[in-house]
Design a protein around this motif. Sequence first.
Motif, short mmCIF file in Angstrom:
data_model
loop_
_atom_site.label_atom_id
_atom_site.label_comp_id
_atom_site.label_asym_id
_atom_site.label_seq_id
_atom_site.Cartn_x
_atom_site.Cartn_y
_atom_site.Cartn_z
N GLU A 458 0.85 -1.36 0.11
CA GLU A 458 0.00 0.07 0.02
C GLU A 458 0.83 1.38 0.14
O GLU A 458 0.58 2.29 -0.63
CB GLU A 458 -0.95 -0.24 0.95
N GLY A 459 1.98 1.32 0.63
CA GLY A 459 2.85 2.14 0.61
C GLY A 459 3.34 2.70 -0.76
O GLY A 459 3.38 3.85 -1.22
N LEU A 483 -1.49 -4.81 -0.58
CA LEU A 483 -1.30 -5.50 0.75
C LEU A 483 -1.02 -4.33 1.76
O LEU A 483 -0.47 -3.38 1.54
CB LEU A 483 0.17 -6.05 0.61
N ASN A 485 -0.18 -3.36 5.24
CA ASN A 485 0.33 -3.60 6.53
C ASN A 485 0.82 -2.47 7.50
O ASN A 485 1.77 -2.76 7.82
CB ASN A 485 1.70 -4.78 6.13
N GLY A 487 2.11 0.37 6.82
CA GLY A 487 3.32 1.19 6.56
C GLY A 487 4.29 0.48 5.60
O GLY A 487 3.89 -0.64 4.82
N TYR A 488 5.54 1.07 5.71
CA TYR A 488 6.66 0.62 4.96
C TYR A 488 7.33 -0.54 5.58
O TYR A 488 8.28 -0.38 6.27
CB TYR A 488 7.59 1.78 4.63
N LEU A 489 6.55 -1.84 5.51
CA LEU A 489 7.20 -2.97 6.28
C LEU A 489 8.71 -3.18 5.81
O LEU A 489 9.68 -3.29 6.74
CB LEU A 489 6.38 -4.30 6.04
MG LIG Z 1 3.01 -1.79 3.28
#
Ligand SMILES: [Mg+2]
Length: 575
Positions: A458-459, A483, A485, A487-489
């Motif tokens: 999503e980021g 996806l 999650n 944030g920036y996983l």
């Molecule tokens: Mg993410």
Amino acid sequence: MSHVSAPIKEAASTKGRLQESVPARKIAATTVVEHVLSRLRDLGVSKVFGVAGDFAFPIDDAVVAFPGIDWVGCCNELNAAYAADGYARTNGIAILCTTYGVGELSAICGIGGAYTEHVPIFHLVGMPSLPTQAAHTFVHHTLGNGEFDFFRKMAEPVVCASAIATPQNVAHETERLIAEAFYHRRPVYMAFPTDVANQPVVSHAAPLDPPKSEPASLEKAVAAILEALTAAKTACILPGFLASREGLQQAVQAFVNASGLSFASMITDKSVLEEQQPAYIGMYDGKLMDDSVREFVESCDTVVLIGTILSDFNTGAFTSHLDPEKTVDIRHHRTHVGKKVYPNVEMKDVLTELARRVAKRNQRPSIQPGSLGPVKGAGSAPITVDALYSRWEKFIKPNDIVVTETGTSSMALAFALLPKGAKFYIQAVWGAIGWATPAAFGAAVAAPDRRVVLITGEGSHQLTAQEISQFGRRGLKPIVFILNNSGYLIERLLSKDPDIEYNDLAQWHYADLPKALGCDDWFTARVTTCSEFDQALKTASQGDRGAYIEIVTDKYAAPPLPMRLHQNLKTLYGT
Ligand SMILES: [Mg+2]
Ligand SMILES: Cc1ncc(C[n+]2csc(CCOP(=O)(O)OP(=O)(O)O)c2C)c(N)n1
């Protein structure tokens, strides 16, 4: 007169393929811009991605009026450049058209990516008229200093050739730029002053000959490779993405078949050859992933690289070890055998000779390519890593084009076992987040008969999400997975403090986006449990309309490769 380019074909459809040979053109009463469009249409390009602008109107008008070429408007120039990239990966070459300054500079990150990843894009730029330039007039889209050459200079490092068209030079410059774009498989830049674009062409140039191997060097290179292979008790092949950029998948496959050797893939090279074949042993990613693949590849007496690169992500953060003495490296225009370099040999010629002359082995290592495992989780269980990636792997159908984004999801999907004919696109070297959404659009435009599956974090999606509207506008029906999650996983795993605020994001209502973006009849869903996910996959697989599915996971649901990168930060960054 032979034509400069080799054919390239990723798409299963016959549309948009480059032609083998094109007759030399006669001078017709064409305009400067028509001449360029006509030559590019000869090469199998039927779309121009771009954003209109007044300095580009003469080009834009010519495109709209030109038979066999369609205008494909994009939301912004960066997206247009990424879309052109996705189109060129499928079609062999693409055209991008932008206006002066503001447009071309927005596109430059996309062009830089195409340069790094060897994707040929012909970038057409509209610029102020010659009298305006000569008088240093203070016009819009300039830096206000009377200078007009800066933007071409800014483009120079990210293209392999550039020109400013005139009626006198356009025929010659077009052939030069086409030749350079195909030689390097990289973008080129051509600007058209507004008053020049519609002037009649007053020059003529024949297409340039394609590069040819120097026979003695070719013979020496092939003999050296055959000698190395004969002496080797064990050997294997690493087919690379640069082979597919030249449309040489069949030539590589012919060598694999004739040699009886097994092959493994590095990340950028995934799906260059079919994964559904006995010769495929799996993904090679240094010490980070499959040990059996690494041990076999690194124990071989000879490893034949065909158009691949030893970048950080291909080598498992430089944890792979290929002894240069034992490596054959077949590149576009030269081949290395151990430390010896054979210049002026074309990849295609080397492969053809090898397929003809190599001795066949009948011994394969007993390594089965890995997969993302059986589907796990059910009912109201949350979507864990095991539940997520196994479902995605199973969802991929033969002949899908799967476009994956920089981030944790592509680092897992690279280890999926693909069905027959499926293609896996990734921008793993340039790695600009936001690339995948417009690139998937470009791929869908190039191959409307194939199913395009976009998988993005999503980021990344937040950078270029508006391009979803272009699928809807053109009636294209991709399957899009977002996806979420929180944030920036991948950045959380690579930075010192995972919870630091710069890895957080604005929370969007992703599943509401398609409607707002004009994709009225799309199937949309937001799924948080395994059963919701299963239901959404079932509906999406009906394929009667576009699908856009937001998948919510835990903030730290990370697949194995990112976790191992996290544990190997020192080798990745050297600090
Ligand atoms: Mg993410
Ligand atoms: C244009 C650009 N800006 C910044 C980055 C740095 N970057 C790499 S991955 C990433 C985050 C990706 O997050 P997301 O898409 O949500 O995927 P996730 O890792 O969370 O699955 C960022 C910011 C980049 N690669 N490219």
